[in-house]
Design an enzyme around this catalytic site. Structure first.
Site, short mmCIF file in Angstrom:
data_model
loop_
_atom_site.label_atom_id
_atom_site.label_comp_id
_atom_site.label_asym_id
_atom_site.label_seq_id
_atom_site.Cartn_x
_atom_site.Cartn_y
_atom_site.Cartn_z
N LYS A 13 8.93 -29.89 62.79
CA LYS A 13 8.42 -31.20 62.38
C LYS A 13 9.29 -31.82 61.27
O LYS A 13 9.65 -32.98 61.36
CB LYS A 13 6.98 -31.08 61.85
CG LYS A 13 5.95 -30.70 62.89
CD LYS A 13 4.52 -30.90 62.37
CE LYS A 13 4.17 -30.02 61.19
NZ LYS A 13 4.18 -28.57 61.46
N ARG A 88 -4.58 -32.79 59.73
CA ARG A 88 -4.60 -31.41 60.22
C ARG A 88 -6.01 -30.95 60.56
O ARG A 88 -6.17 -29.84 61.06
CB ARG A 88 -4.05 -30.48 59.13
CG ARG A 88 -2.60 -30.06 59.31
CD ARG A 88 -2.22 -29.31 58.06
NE ARG A 88 -1.22 -28.31 58.20
CZ ARG A 88 0.05 -28.47 57.83
NH1 ARG A 88 0.48 -29.63 57.41
NH2 ARG A 88 0.89 -27.47 57.89
N ARG A 127 13.83 -18.75 58.59
CA ARG A 127 14.04 -20.09 58.03
C ARG A 127 14.39 -20.00 56.55
O ARG A 127 13.82 -19.20 55.81
CB ARG A 127 12.78 -20.94 58.20
CG ARG A 127 12.87 -22.29 57.47
CD ARG A 127 11.86 -23.28 57.97
NE ARG A 127 10.53 -23.08 57.40
CZ ARG A 127 9.51 -23.91 57.63
NH1 ARG A 127 9.68 -24.96 58.42
NH2 ARG A 127 8.32 -23.65 57.10
N ARG A 160 10.80 -20.03 51.88
CA ARG A 160 9.52 -20.55 51.42
C ARG A 160 8.55 -19.40 51.21
O ARG A 160 8.52 -18.46 52.00
CB ARG A 160 8.95 -21.52 52.47
CG ARG A 160 9.18 -22.97 52.11
CD ARG A 160 8.79 -23.89 53.22
NE ARG A 160 7.39 -23.80 53.61
CZ ARG A 160 6.79 -24.67 54.41
NH1 ARG A 160 7.47 -25.70 54.88
NH2 ARG A 160 5.53 -24.54 54.73
N ARG A 171 -1.30 -19.06 59.12
CA ARG A 171 -1.08 -20.50 59.32
C ARG A 171 -1.25 -20.86 60.79
O ARG A 171 -1.77 -21.93 61.13
CB ARG A 171 0.32 -20.89 58.81
CG ARG A 171 0.40 -20.89 57.30
CD ARG A 171 1.83 -20.77 56.81
NE ARG A 171 2.65 -21.91 57.08
CZ ARG A 171 3.99 -21.88 57.10
NH1 ARG A 171 4.63 -20.74 56.85
NH2 ARG A 171 4.66 -22.97 57.35
P1 AMP Z 1 3.71 -27.79 55.80
O1 AMP Z 1 4.95 -27.95 54.99
O2 AMP Z 1 3.31 -29.04 56.53
O3 AMP Z 1 3.76 -26.57 56.69
O4 AMP Z 1 2.52 -27.53 54.75
C1 AMP Z 1 2.55 -26.42 53.87
C2 AMP Z 1 1.16 -26.12 53.36
O5 AMP Z 1 0.65 -27.26 52.64
C3 AMP Z 1 0.11 -25.84 54.43
O6 AMP Z 1 0.13 -24.50 54.88
C4 AMP Z 1 -1.16 -26.18 53.68
O7 AMP Z 1 -1.51 -25.16 52.75
C5 AMP Z 1 -0.75 -27.41 52.88
N1 AMP Z 1 -0.96 -28.65 53.65
C6 AMP Z 1 -0.01 -29.54 54.06
N2 AMP Z 1 -0.56 -30.56 54.72
C7 AMP Z 1 -1.89 -30.33 54.74
C8 AMP Z 1 -3.00 -31.01 55.30
N3 AMP Z 1 -2.85 -32.17 55.99
N4 AMP Z 1 -4.24 -30.47 55.12
C9 AMP Z 1 -4.40 -29.34 54.43
N5 AMP Z 1 -3.41 -28.62 53.89
C10 AMP Z 1 -2.15 -29.11 54.04
#
Ligand code: AMP
Length: 217
Positions: A13, A88, A127, A160, A171
């Site tokens: 993404k 989400r 990654r 990360r 996740r």
């Molecule tokens: P990402 O970089 O999109 O994988 O997001 C990393 C982490 O941020 C996720 O595993 C969640 O803990 C938090 N996070 C990001 N976007 C959301 C969302 N829309 N709702 C809830 N938690 C989020």
């Protein structure tokens, strides 16, 4: 033009979002990036956010919705935006509908990246990301030119905190339980477009672009 990019963690993404916003000149709204930035500040709020992220859990809906509401109110969103990692959950999708309706706006297309869990675990374990410019690499398929160094800004690349196998599996579980139902939500509206995310970045990008409605169409 307002877009949503949806897909499991590690589907690509972030990489595709960067390419799309560059090509179409729209704002990139990544809730994950925003939360990581706040977490890096070390503030009390940041520490709380980090605890959710490190555990592979979702940040509570009310917190996320408030952050997105404020972000969408910024001037750069007038030209259109790409939501990356939001919504989400069902309550987030409903809150987004209300926010957009209040501003007489709508989502033009939802782009969904599809990829198997086994491929995700493989990808995310190797990654590496640049904490400075957000560049993303893969030690196996897309290594940096100089070992450990970002190609774009020469900062040291890192893994990360949530890219370890246990957190990746958590996740993924969260994605299947809470996020994938949104695919049906947007399919019903006739705006969902799915693309096989397991292929090369440029092939995926080409297919995604074919689903992006351009001005006047
Ligand atoms: P990402 O970089 O999109 O994988 O997001 C990393 C982490 O941020 C996720 O595993 C969640 O803990 C938090 N996070 C990001 N976007 C959301 C969302 N829309 N709702 C809830 N938690 C989020």
């Amino acid at each position: 033009m307002n877009l949503i990019l949806i897909g499991p963690p590690g589907a690509g993404k972030g990489t595709q979002a960067k390419n799309i916003v560059e090509k179409y000149g729209i704002a990139h709204i990544s809730t994950g990036d925003m939360f990581r930035e706040t977490a890096a500040s070390g503030s009390e709020v940041g520490k709380k956010l980090q605890s959710f992220m490190s555990a592979g859990k979702l940040v509570p809906d009310d917190v996320v919705i408030e952050v997105v509401k404020n972000r969408l109110a910024k001037a750069d969103c007038v030209k259109g935006f790409l939501l990356d990692g939001f919504p989400r959950t069902d309550p987030q999708a409903q809150a987004l509908d209300l926010m957009l309706a209040a501003g007489k706006q709508k989502i033009d297309a939802v782009l969904c990246l599809k990829i198997d869990d086994s491929e995700i675990v493989r990808r995310l374990s190797s990654r590496r990301v640049c904490p400075s410019c957000g560049g993303s690499f893969n030690l196996v398929s897309q290594p940096p030119k100089v070992d450990g160094i970002c190609d774009f800004c020469a900062a040291k690349i890192v893994q990360r905190a949530d890219d370890n196998e246990q957190t990746i599996r958590q996740r993924l579980q969260v994605y299947h339980q809470q996020t994938s139902p949104l695919i049906a939500y947007y399919t019903k509206r006739g705006i969902l477009n799915s693309v096989d995310g397991s292929r090369a970045v440029n092939e995926v990008f080409k297919d995604l672009c074919a689903f992006i409605p351009t001005a006047g169409h």
